[in-house]
Design a protein around this motif. Sequence first.
Motif, PDB file in Angstrom:
ATOM      1  N   ALA A   1       0.832  -1.237  -0.009  1.00 29.66           N
ATOM      2  CA  ALA A   1      -0.012  -0.087  -0.012  1.00 29.66           C
ATOM      3  C   ALA A   1       0.871   1.382  -0.053  1.00 29.66           C
ATOM      4  O   ALA A   1       0.427   2.336  -0.561  1.00 29.66           O
ATOM      5  N   LEU A   2       1.996   1.188   0.703  1.00 32.58           N
ATOM      6  CA  LEU A   2       2.977   2.293   0.667  1.00 32.58           C
ATOM      7  C   LEU A   2       3.385   2.585  -0.736  1.00 32.58           C
ATOM      8  O   LEU A   2       3.690   3.612  -1.172  1.00 32.58           O
ATOM      9  N   VAL A   3       3.747   1.278  -1.542  1.00 34.15           N
ATOM     10  CA  VAL A   3       4.235   1.669  -2.754  1.00 34.15           C
ATOM     11  C   VAL A   3       3.128   2.240  -3.535  1.00 34.15           C
ATOM     12  O   VAL A   3       3.516   3.043  -4.269  1.00 34.15           O
ATOM     13  N   MET A   4       2.102   1.936  -3.481  1.00 36.89           N
ATOM     14  CA  MET A   4       0.832   2.229  -4.098  1.00 36.89           C
ATOM     15  C   MET A   4       0.729   3.994  -3.844  1.00 36.89           C
ATOM     16  O   MET A   4       0.484   4.699  -4.749  1.00 36.89           O
ATOM     17  N   VAL A   5       0.730   4.090  -2.621  1.00 34.17           N
ATOM     18  CA  VAL A   5       0.742   5.562  -2.170  1.00 34.17           C
ATOM     19  C   VAL A   5       2.077   6.403  -3.284  1.00 34.17           C
ATOM     20  O   VAL A   5       1.684   7.643  -3.624  1.00 34.17           O
ATOM     21  N   GLY A   6       2.983   5.950  -3.017  1.00 35.42           N
ATOM     22  CA  GLY A   6       4.064   6.548  -3.680  1.00 35.42           C
ATOM     23  C   GLY A   6       3.934   6.727  -5.192  1.00 35.42           C
ATOM     24  O   GLY A   6       4.230   7.817  -5.831  1.00 35.42           O
ATOM     25  N   MET A   7       3.340   5.666  -5.659  1.00 39.90           N
ATOM     26  CA  MET A   7       2.941   5.547  -7.522  1.00 39.90           C
ATOM     27  C   MET A   7       1.986   6.849  -7.663  1.00 39.90           C
ATOM     28  O   MET A   7       1.936   7.563  -8.579  1.00 39.90           O
ATOM     29  N   TYR A   8       0.911   6.929  -6.372  1.00 40.76           N
ATOM     30  CA  TYR A   8      -0.012   8.087  -6.665  1.00 40.76           C
ATOM     31  C   TYR A   8       0.889   9.333  -6.624  1.00 40.76           C
ATOM     32  O   TYR A   8       0.324  10.157  -7.482  1.00 40.76           O
TER      33      TYR A   8
ATOM     34  N   THR B   1      -5.420   2.025   1.229  1.00 44.10           N
ATOM     35  CA  THR B   1      -5.982   1.699   0.189  1.00 44.10           C
ATOM     36  C   THR B   1      -7.465   2.599  -0.128  1.00 44.10           C
ATOM     37  O   THR B   1      -7.734   2.787  -1.179  1.00 44.10           O
ATOM     38  N   GLU B   2      -8.084   2.627   0.873  1.00 43.06           N
ATOM     39  CA  GLU B   2      -9.318   3.180   0.854  1.00 43.06           C
ATOM     40  C   GLU B   2      -9.246   4.678   0.477  1.00 43.06           C
ATOM     41  O   GLU B   2     -10.152   5.236   0.113  1.00 43.06           O
ATOM     42  N   SER B   3      -8.215   5.376   1.180  1.00 40.75           N
ATOM     43  CA  SER B   3      -8.004   6.860   0.835  1.00 40.75           C
ATOM     44  C   SER B   3      -7.739   6.982  -0.438  1.00 40.75           C
ATOM     45  O   SER B   3      -8.375   7.928  -1.086  1.00 40.75           O
ATOM     46  N   ALA B   4      -6.971   6.125  -1.117  1.00 38.25           N
ATOM     47  CA  ALA B   4      -6.715   6.346  -2.390  1.00 38.25           C
ATOM     48  C   ALA B   4      -7.997   6.077  -3.489  1.00 38.25           C
ATOM     49  O   ALA B   4      -8.109   6.807  -4.092  1.00 38.25           O
TER      50      ALA B   4
ATOM     51  N   TYR C   1      -0.246  -0.595 -15.006  1.00 40.56           N
ATOM     52  CA  TYR C   1      -1.595   0.456 -14.578  1.00 40.56           C
ATOM     53  C   TYR C   1      -1.684   0.467 -13.161  1.00 40.56           C
ATOM     54  O   TYR C   1      -1.364  -0.396 -12.588  1.00 40.56           O
ATOM     55  N   LEU C   2      -2.006   1.596 -12.851  1.00 40.61           N
ATOM     56  CA  LEU C   2      -2.290   1.997 -11.503  1.00 40.61           C
ATOM     57  C   LEU C   2      -3.765   2.121 -10.903  1.00 40.61           C
ATOM     58  O   LEU C   2      -4.357   2.783 -11.580  1.00 40.61           O
ATOM     59  N   PHE C   3      -3.834   1.434  -9.788  1.00 41.92           N
ATOM     60  CA  PHE C   3      -5.275   1.368  -9.143  1.00 41.92           C
ATOM     61  C   PHE C   3      -4.920   1.211  -7.628  1.00 41.92           C
ATOM     62  O   PHE C   3      -4.090   0.562  -7.335  1.00 41.92           O
TER      63      PHE C   3
END
Lengths: 318, 291
Positions: free
Chosen positions: B41-48, B110-113, B215-217
């Motif tokens: 999830a931290l990776v995901m936040v960084g990607m966003y 995840t849900e914040s994103a 793809y980013l989600f």
Amino acid sequence: MKNKNIVFTLLFALFAVLLPLFVKAPYQMHILILIIIWSVIGTAWNLLGGYAGQVSFGHAAFFGLGAYAAGLLKFHYDISPWWGMLLGPVAASVISLPIGLICFRLRGPYFALAMLALGEIFRLLFTNLTSFTNGARGILIMPEITGKMFYYYLGLAMLALTLLTTYLIVHSKVGYYLVSIREDQDAATSLGIPTTRYKNYALLPSAFFTGLAGAFYMNYVAFIDPNIVFNLSNVSVMVILVVMLGGVATTWGPTVGAAMYIFLGELFRTTLGSANVLVFGILVCLIIMFLPNGVVGEINILMKQAAARKKTSLAGGA
Amino acid sequence: MVLFGQTVICGILLGGMYALIAIGMTLIMGVMKIINLAHGALVMVGMYVTYVCFKEFGIDPYIGMFLAMPVLFFIGCLIQKYMINRLVEVDSILPENQVLLTVGIMLVLTESARLIFKSDYRSVATSYSSKVAFLGDMSISVPMLTGFFIAMIFTLILHLFLTKTDIGRSIRATAQDRDAAVYMGVNSSRITMITFGIGSALAAAGGSLLLPLFYLFPDIGHLFTAKSFIITILGGMGSTMGAAVGGLVLGIAESLGATYISMGYKDIVGLVIFLLVLLFLPGGLKSIVKR
């Protein structure tokens, strides 16, 4: 103390049996049935994770196997999926034997990770073995019984059986051995307890009842696919949350936790819209940080403290 | 032969970037001895963060990375200081409640994103996104190659940081024996905070490097959590070099699996390796070197 527990259990049973007299709306009945299903999985998980201290992140494997045992009977042989209520738990227990053999060589976080990997392997296998499992399309059956009342009472019987069995195991010699393994495995081994064998004694019934819940789920919901029943975050992790919410290693913890989990989840879903999982996640963080022993666990501690205080004040007065 | 070569090269390049993400996890696991399920999830936040930099301000992902890293460092420090650190002090039956807390954190991130960006699939289209370099008959994607080299540079810098600086040495000391480190005057709560921050920043860097390729989600975090676990166990907890090698091994194994078995079974290859390592090489690759 013993009598108090029996009275409480009987009152709870009476309450559960009479509840449908007051709650008649199908939606509310649905919520109750979901609570029952999660109580069963939670109680089963608690036997292995709570009492024996073997935290499994892969109980979705047993749940999914139970569900697929019922679904595949109908899908391949046109046999009533109700037979899955027998086949499902047996299949889950049989699979749990080699799983125990593999995973009980590992300890603590390594055990948790191995179970997590196994659960995911099952999900991927059932997604990819298309000809056997119908793959990601899943299995849809026509439920043989409509009307929620039947499912409610059947589920209640299932829950009673699960609670009774785990209670008997936990309060037998096996149960005390399991707790000793949780508290200090090396000490238990040095006292001559065959730890691996006793861990299996916890895993086997745990897998059995999780599989039973899975088969019941298939019959009740009538649709499964690998991403639903083998889901890591929605089954394997949620069952741990259910137990932690209610109270690890307590008889009623999983049931209380399941009621809170389903009830709050539905409440948030209907009132908060798309932010519901976010609020749920925040709540999870807060509960773990501030109620580390779960609701039932904290109440037990408070009651013990109150009893101790009463004793000392009596002694002081005399 | 061309197919085989291309498969292996693709695996190595992708594996190098996975390794960078996994090094963040192995650092956290080594020092704090907890399973961090929120890592992906931290990776995901960084990607966003990198994605927003690109979409709103036109900043190239490879530069946006240097904005995402401090942001994630900060988030990581906050999580460690105000959430996970608290749990060390409270008493509970199972030590695994720390793991569950990271599940809660994962849900929240995840849900914040999802709340901000919806569940839509997004991608970054740069001028070099689909550029290809040729090596003989084999074609190699340029963003993969660039990402791989940047990831390797980061790994090297981190290695130097851990071996040459004071903070780095304190981190390694805490990982080896927390109590002994405390007796030697290491401020362990500060060190764990910094470690979590660095781990998160590296996760963000890895995510930014992969952004032009994926793809980013919001749910993409699960994928990275799973991969970093496998790599961490493969390399041995707390070993950066182990994670680097583990990343390459996983990358190659996965792309061989995808080419020669089937796309669907690709992920099973990684999980089976994971289980085998857990069972037969519990210390990971690290333990072979030490022997």
